[in-house]
Design an enzyme around this catalytic site. Sequence first.
Site, PDB file in Angstrom:
ATOM      1  N   SER A   1     105.474   0.540 -18.405  1.00  0.00           N
ATOM      2  CA  SER A   1     105.084  -0.407 -17.226  1.00  0.00           C
ATOM      3  C   SER A   1     105.358  -2.369 -17.529  1.00  0.00           C
ATOM      4  O   SER A   1     104.745  -2.668 -18.222  1.00  0.00           O
ATOM      5  CB  SER A   1     103.575  -0.381 -16.502  1.00  0.00           C
ATOM      6  OG  SER A   1     102.480  -1.412 -16.013  1.00  0.00           O
TER       7      SER A   1
ATOM      8  N   LYS B   1     108.193   1.182 -14.048  1.00  0.00           N
ATOM      9  CA  LYS B   1     107.092   0.898 -12.762  1.00  0.00           C
ATOM     10  C   LYS B   1     107.090  -0.503 -12.972  1.00  0.00           C
ATOM     11  O   LYS B   1     106.437  -1.554 -14.056  1.00  0.00           O
ATOM     12  CB  LYS B   1     105.326   1.278 -12.964  1.00  0.00           C
ATOM     13  CG  LYS B   1     103.721   0.929 -12.921  1.00  0.00           C
ATOM     14  CD  LYS B   1     102.927   1.262 -12.968  1.00  0.00           C
ATOM     15  CE  LYS B   1     102.146   0.942 -13.929  1.00  0.00           C
ATOM     16  NZ  LYS B   1     100.643   1.408 -14.287  1.00  0.00           N
TER      17      LYS B   1
ATOM     18  N   LYS C   1     104.422  -4.043 -11.398  1.00  0.00           N
ATOM     19  CA  LYS C   1     103.379  -5.030 -10.768  1.00  0.00           C
ATOM     20  C   LYS C   1     104.372  -5.631  -9.120  1.00  0.00           C
ATOM     21  O   LYS C   1     104.916  -6.073  -9.700  1.00  0.00           O
ATOM     22  CB  LYS C   1     103.173  -5.573 -11.668  1.00  0.00           C
ATOM     23  CG  LYS C   1     102.409  -5.327 -12.817  1.00  0.00           C
ATOM     24  CD  LYS C   1     101.124  -4.205 -12.999  1.00  0.00           C
ATOM     25  CE  LYS C   1     100.611  -2.712 -14.195  1.00  0.00           C
ATOM     26  NZ  LYS C   1      99.506  -2.470 -13.645  1.00  0.00           N
TER      27      LYS C   1
ATOM     28  N   ASP D   1     102.388  -0.885  -9.087  1.00  0.00           N
ATOM     29  CA  ASP D   1     101.504  -0.726  -9.247  1.00  0.00           C
ATOM     30  C   ASP D   1     101.296  -1.975  -8.655  1.00  0.00           C
ATOM     31  O   ASP D   1     101.404  -3.506  -9.062  1.00  0.00           O
ATOM     32  CB  ASP D   1     100.968  -0.602 -10.325  1.00  0.00           C
ATOM     33  CG  ASP D   1      99.286  -0.161 -11.177  1.00  0.00           C
ATOM     34  OD1 ASP D   1      98.528  -0.198  -9.961  1.00  0.00           O
ATOM     35  OD2 ASP D   1      99.274  -0.474 -12.090  1.00  0.00           O
TER      36      ASP D   1
ATOM     37  N   GLU E   1     100.729   2.935  -6.434  1.00  0.00           N
ATOM     38  CA  GLU E   1      99.267   2.997  -7.416  1.00  0.00           C
ATOM     39  C   GLU E   1      98.770   2.182  -6.832  1.00  0.00           C
ATOM     40  O   GLU E   1      98.608   0.452  -6.538  1.00  0.00           O
ATOM     41  CB  GLU E   1     100.260   3.240  -8.894  1.00  0.00           C
ATOM     42  CG  GLU E   1      98.776   2.851  -9.693  1.00  0.00           C
ATOM     43  CD  GLU E   1      98.923   2.747 -11.341  1.00  0.00           C
ATOM     44  OE1 GLU E   1     100.294   2.663 -11.905  1.00  0.00           O
ATOM     45  OE2 GLU E   1      98.243   2.476 -12.015  1.00  0.00           O
TER      46      GLU E   1
ATOM     47  N   ASP F   1      94.327   5.066  -9.774  1.00  0.00           N
ATOM     48  CA  ASP F   1      93.608   4.340 -10.869  1.00  0.00           C
ATOM     49  C   ASP F   1      92.539   4.095 -10.764  1.00  0.00           C
ATOM     50  O   ASP F   1      91.667   4.440 -11.313  1.00  0.00           O
ATOM     51  CB  ASP F   1      95.044   3.623 -11.136  1.00  0.00           C
ATOM     52  CG  ASP F   1      94.568   3.133 -12.547  1.00  0.00           C
ATOM     53  OD1 ASP F   1      94.082   3.488 -13.311  1.00  0.00           O
ATOM     54  OD2 ASP F   1      95.922   1.927 -12.998  1.00  0.00           O
TER      55      ASP F   1
ATOM     56  N   LYS G   1      92.848   8.356 -17.286  1.00  0.00           N
ATOM     57  CA  LYS G   1      93.152   6.938 -18.519  1.00  0.00           C
ATOM     58  C   LYS G   1      92.024   7.539 -18.976  1.00  0.00           C
ATOM     59  O   LYS G   1      90.570   7.528 -18.502  1.00  0.00           O
ATOM     60  CB  LYS G   1      93.150   5.678 -17.783  1.00  0.00           C
ATOM     61  CG  LYS G   1      93.904   5.147 -17.084  1.00  0.00           C
ATOM     62  CD  LYS G   1      94.131   3.201 -17.150  1.00  0.00           C
ATOM     63  CE  LYS G   1      95.832   2.750 -16.235  1.00  0.00           C
ATOM     64  NZ  LYS G   1      95.469   1.631 -16.221  1.00  0.00           N
TER      65      LYS G   1
ATOM     66  N   GLY H   1      98.077   3.599 -19.132  1.00  0.00           N
ATOM     67  CA  GLY H   1      97.828   2.949 -19.917  1.00  0.00           C
ATOM     68  C   GLY H   1      97.294   2.126 -20.149  1.00  0.00           C
ATOM     69  O   GLY H   1      97.087   1.423 -19.134  1.00  0.00           O
TER      70      GLY H   1
HETATM   71  O1  OSB Z   1      96.793  -0.565 -14.112  1.00  0.00           O
HETATM   72  O2  OSB Z   1      98.535  -0.063 -15.080  1.00  0.00           O
HETATM   73  C1  OSB Z   1      97.289  -0.878 -15.087  1.00  0.00           C
HETATM   74  C2  OSB Z   1      97.260  -2.478 -18.654  1.00  0.00           C
HETATM   75  C3  OSB Z   1      96.246  -2.676 -18.663  1.00  0.00           C
HETATM   76  C4  OSB Z   1      95.022  -2.504 -17.295  1.00  0.00           C
HETATM   77  C5  OSB Z   1      95.448  -2.120 -16.039  1.00  0.00           C
HETATM   78  C6  OSB Z   1      96.879  -1.607 -16.229  1.00  0.00           C
HETATM   79  C7  OSB Z   1      98.115  -1.337 -17.413  1.00  0.00           C
HETATM   80  C8  OSB Z   1      99.184  -0.976 -17.036  1.00  0.00           C
HETATM   81  C9  OSB Z   1     100.581  -1.215 -18.193  1.00  0.00           C
HETATM   82  O3  OSB Z   1     100.184  -1.255 -16.276  1.00  0.00           O
HETATM   83  C10 OSB Z   1     100.054   0.191 -19.216  1.00  0.00           C
HETATM   84  C11 OSB Z   1     100.427  -0.310 -20.466  1.00  0.00           C
HETATM   85  O4  OSB Z   1     101.492  -0.030 -20.283  1.00  0.00           O
HETATM   86  O5  OSB Z   1      99.394   0.330 -21.620  1.00  0.00           O
HETATM   87 MG    MG Z   2      97.197   1.164 -12.792  1.00  0.00          MG
END
Ligand code: OSB
Ligand code: MG
Length: 379
Positions: A136, A162, A164, A189, A214, A239, A263, A291
């Site tokens: 991510s 992925k 953002k 995402d 996402e 999510d 999660k 994550g």
């Molecule tokens: O939306 O998946 C998410 C990290 C913190 C809070 C929300 C998210 C995320 C990530 C990173 O996208 C996920 C990771 O690499 O741990």
């Molecule tokens: Mg997410």
Amino acid sequence: MNIKEIKLHQLMMNMKHPFTTSFGTQQDRFITIIEAVDENGLSGFGECVSGEDPLYSEEFMDASLIAMKKYFAPLLLQNEIKHPDDVWELFKPFKRNNMAKAGIEGAVWDLYAKQHDIPLSKLLGGVKENVDVGVSLGLEETDELLLERIAEKVDEGYKRIKVKIKPGRDVEMIRTIRGKFKDIPLMVDANSAYTLDDIDTLKALDQFKLMMIEQPLAAGDLIDHAKLQRQLKTPVCLDESIDSYEAARGAIELGSCRIINVKVGRVGGLTQSKKIHDLAQKHHIPLWCGGMLEAGVGRLHNIAITTLGNFTLPGDTASSSRYWHEDIITPEVTAENGVVEVSHEPGIGAEVDFGKMEQYLQKTETITKEDTPDMIFYD
Ligand code: OSB
Ligand code: MG
């Protein structure tokens, strides 16, 4: 299970790079490692994944620490349980606080697996010997910087990328990425940054062959996501909205998504994750494990749940080195060509290394059987 005491190791870990989402930028990760110790001195470990501020969801670490100290740790110590599945029922009168519940439950799962000398993945009913992982990537100041990060992660062999997005950093940014990386498995995402008023922007993303979008709309929403999914070709993945088994049931019935990101913390632990897994499998909804910028303990719990059969898409559980100069476990999690081998050792499959943890440790608080739950209305 003869649990004697619960320790809350509170860590401040500095991340290698700042991580930016539509809701903010993070540089330090405030993490709690929960250690459940039994009468024989055997320890199991869990990780509470709450953010420092309530931006991703309503949970935040200061509140989770109070919830663990005041309710969940004392409840566990006052009530003899036979199996980790009992923890959810024990905590059930206390509403939500899923990440606090999951942190403690995770320590119980690891302890139980170690008491029975089996890997956590096998205890959970996992069937895979290795799991596919993606990565991510946070928002960057410029598209050029993001393209560099993507190139680096593609070279490292991650199974999907992925990125953002947020309003103003979406269609054109993805067009640029697709221009350079025509065929990589790519997804976006939004962390709930859009509304149905942005339907044209979201529809414009359909042209980029994304694996999924996402959480485009509000955290908790199912209705508008169902309306959106009907108008998009790209699968919607939820999510933030899947914060319980009931929410997963609602999303599936309403058609709010075609994919679910599980999660463990957000849904209240491994027992609930298994339940959602079985439900989604029955309805042919593929899963992947999300994550929360975890240290090694949380990372290993994520890998263990990903060994269940319906986790068919690459998760966010990248190598420890993705975020940390040095993780708190030995051996660290390492993805080779986007694949993590599942440990055959008992429990989570790696040692929590107190020597390494020392550099991040702010304080440890211990809850014993003498600490009764501090509440007014409960018998
Ligand atoms: O939306 O998946 C998410 C990290 C913190 C809070 C929300 C998210 C995320 C990530 C990173 O996208 C996920 C990771 O690499 O741990
Ligand atoms: Mg997410």
